[in-house]
Design a protein around this motif. Sequence first.
Motif, mmCIF file in Angstrom:
data_model
loop_
_atom_site.group_PDB
_atom_site.id
_atom_site.type_symbol
_atom_site.label_atom_id
_atom_site.label_comp_id
_atom_site.label_asym_id
_atom_site.label_seq_id
_atom_site.Cartn_x
_atom_site.Cartn_y
_atom_site.Cartn_z
ATOM 1 N N THR A 10 2.083 0.982 -7.056
ATOM 2 C CA THR A 10 3.001 1.301 -5.965
ATOM 3 C C THR A 10 4.401 1.326 -6.551
ATOM 4 O O THR A 10 4.783 0.436 -7.317
ATOM 5 C CB THR A 10 2.927 0.247 -4.845
ATOM 6 O OG1 THR A 10 1.600 0.261 -4.302
ATOM 7 C CG2 THR A 10 3.924 0.542 -3.730
ATOM 8 N N GLU A 12 2.885 6.028 -3.960
ATOM 9 C CA GLU A 12 1.743 5.209 -4.356
ATOM 10 C C GLU A 12 0.724 6.100 -5.044
ATOM 11 O O GLU A 12 0.526 7.242 -4.658
ATOM 12 C CB GLU A 12 1.145 4.584 -3.095
ATOM 13 C CG GLU A 12 0.061 3.578 -3.324
ATOM 14 C CD GLU A 12 -0.336 2.913 -2.018
ATOM 15 O OE1 GLU A 12 -0.251 1.688 -1.951
ATOM 16 O OE2 GLU A 12 -0.723 3.643 -1.069
ATOM 17 N N PHE A 54 9.825 1.877 -0.008
ATOM 18 C CA PHE A 54 8.652 2.543 -0.569
ATOM 19 C C PHE A 54 9.061 3.913 -1.091
ATOM 20 O O PHE A 54 9.806 4.648 -0.443
ATOM 21 C CB PHE A 54 7.579 2.687 0.522
ATOM 22 C CG PHE A 54 6.349 3.408 0.066
ATOM 23 C CD1 PHE A 54 5.373 2.741 -0.640
ATOM 24 C CD2 PHE A 54 6.194 4.757 0.345
ATOM 25 C CE1 PHE A 54 4.226 3.415 -1.074
ATOM 26 C CE2 PHE A 54 5.061 5.440 -0.082
ATOM 27 C CZ PHE A 54 4.077 4.760 -0.793
ATOM 28 N N VAL A 56 3.182 -6.348 -3.940
ATOM 29 C CA VAL A 56 3.691 -5.182 -3.213
ATOM 30 C C VAL A 56 4.295 -5.636 -1.887
ATOM 31 O O VAL A 56 5.412 -5.245 -1.528
ATOM 32 C CB VAL A 56 2.584 -4.123 -3.001
ATOM 33 C CG1 VAL A 56 3.050 -3.038 -2.026
ATOM 34 C CG2 VAL A 56 2.177 -3.506 -4.329
#
Length: 134
Positions: A50, A45, A42, A31
């Motif tokens: 993730t 999650e 991102f 990650v």
Amino acid sequence: MVETASDETTLASLVACHGIILFTENYEACVEFYQTKLGLPFWYEKESLTCLRFGDGYLMIETEGVASKGRKTRSENPTALRFNVPDVPAAARLLEAQGISVEVNDYSWGTTGAFLDPDGNICSLKNADDPYFR
């Protein structure tokens, strides 16, 4: 190549978003590698996974994979993640500044740069000036 009629429904015509799921043993390190070192944004999650944006799709990093101490063989992992970039040597220098070793090779069909993630999965840079990527 097989062509389908334009009014025919196919699985591809139903896909809302495409993605890759990467099963990892070194989950936290992977990650951090993909998010921090490679800069994939991102997305979300959940327990044991993730999800990062990967172009117009996603890279979902999950647990329960198997790592290798070095480069995985094609039988251990027959897939490589490809990053098409405008300038392979410049992208390689950027990664090397982050401590990632990149092997740049020139071929008649283009330039590539191979590097590994923390689990030994092969990642690859490719020059994006290939007319197929336009």
